[in-house]
Design an enzyme around this catalytic site. Structure first.
Site, PDB file in Angstrom:
ATOM      1  N   SER A 149      -3.369   4.151   7.738  1.00 21.94           N
ATOM      2  CA  SER A 149      -4.045   4.232   6.445  1.00 21.94           C
ATOM      3  C   SER A 149      -5.541   4.050   6.654  1.00 21.94           C
ATOM      4  CB  SER A 149      -3.518   3.134   5.517  1.00 21.94           C
ATOM      5  OG  SER A 149      -4.303   3.014   4.346  1.00 21.94           O
ATOM      6  N   TYR A 162      -1.529  -5.715   2.438  1.00 18.08           N
ATOM      7  CA  TYR A 162      -1.272  -4.326   2.818  1.00 18.08           C
ATOM      8  C   TYR A 162      -2.221  -3.913   3.938  1.00 18.08           C
ATOM      9  CZ  TYR A 162      -0.931   0.782   2.376  1.00 18.08           C
ATOM     10  OH  TYR A 162      -0.761   2.123   2.630  1.00 18.08           O
TER      11      TYR A 162
END
Length: 258
Positions: A149, A162
């Site tokens: 990501s 996250y």
């Protein structure tokens, strides 16, 4: 002497790909993309009905697809599930895509949400990657693509846990490459920036956030999930035969600028 035709470096014909979290979103988009380039795809997830619907969609388009229902956060289930898939044919490509998001201020972040993120976003990458690599290593070849990501590199308020998981997946990818490249495997990360997905639907609908994102991103827009396919095909094909431990950012330039 006759000129020989150039090989199609990006062809996935004759190869078999396992995609986790493949019933929707990025996982399903990547499954469709790999199938268009010739791969037979195995769709993984926990909901058999959703997987069957995705399989039917692929087959209607003329692609070869099957399903494998198991929970990627359960190591025993992963080992058993991968063994069944491998008995049906070699796993040439793994796309480690399954992931979740939880948002809350860090000082109020619940332990259960932390544990869920670690379990799905990090443990599952290790469990599935290890189980598949045990079949790839004796064959001396294989492609593993871990979905990282933009948060593997950058933080944003409200999603620190996250960010922690995706940073860990980045370095786990490097570790996998360091251990397994000598066996003929290529293990790389594909790192999306901000894409208009179901997971990000609330952010897409938030006009203030979208305005901030478009100003912050050099490309000045949200990414569309189909724009991830080319990178996934590259990392899954012979075109990336000497690419290892790399994280390929697909982010419209957001990590390139202040």
């Amino acid at each position: 002497m006759m000129d020989m035709p150039e090989p199609d470096l990006f062809s996935l014909a004759g190869r078999r790909a396992l995609i986790t979290g493949a019933s929707r979103g990025i996982g399903l988009t990547l499954a469709k993309g790999l199938a268009r380039y010739g791969a037979e795809v195995v769709l993984n997830g926990r909901d058999a009905d959703s997987l069957k619907a995705a399989q039917a969609e692929l087959e209607k388009a003329g692609h070869r697809a099957s399903i494998a229902v198991f929970d990627v956060t359960d190591q025993d289930a992963v080992i058993a599930g991968v063994e069944v898939i491998a008995q049906q044919g070699p796993i040439d490509i793994l796309i480690n895509n399954a992931g979740i998001q939880r948002r809350a201020p860090l000082d109020q972040f619940a332990r259960k949400d932390w544990d869920d993120l670690i379990s799905t976003n990090l443990n599952a990458v290790f469990f599935v990657g290890q189980a598949v690599a045990r079949h790839m290593i004796p064959r001396g070849k294989g492609k593993i693509v871990n979905i990282c990501s933009v948060q593997s590199e950058l933080a944003r308020p409200g999603i620190a846990p996250y960010t922690a998981t995706k940073g860990a997946v980045k370095n786990l990818t490097k570790g996998m490459a360091t251990d397994w490249a000598r066996h003929g495997l290529q293990i790389n990360g594909l790192a999306p920036g901000y894409f208009a997905t179901e997971m990000n639907s609330k952010l897409v609908a938030d006009e203030a956030f979208t305005d901030w994102l478009c100003k912050r991103t050099p490309a000045a827009r949200w990414g569309q999930v189909e724009e991830l396919v080319g990178a996934a095909v590259f990392l899954s094909s012979d075109a990336s035969s000497f690419v290892n431990g790399h994280m390929l950012m697909i982010d419209g330039g957001i990590t390139a600028s202040l």
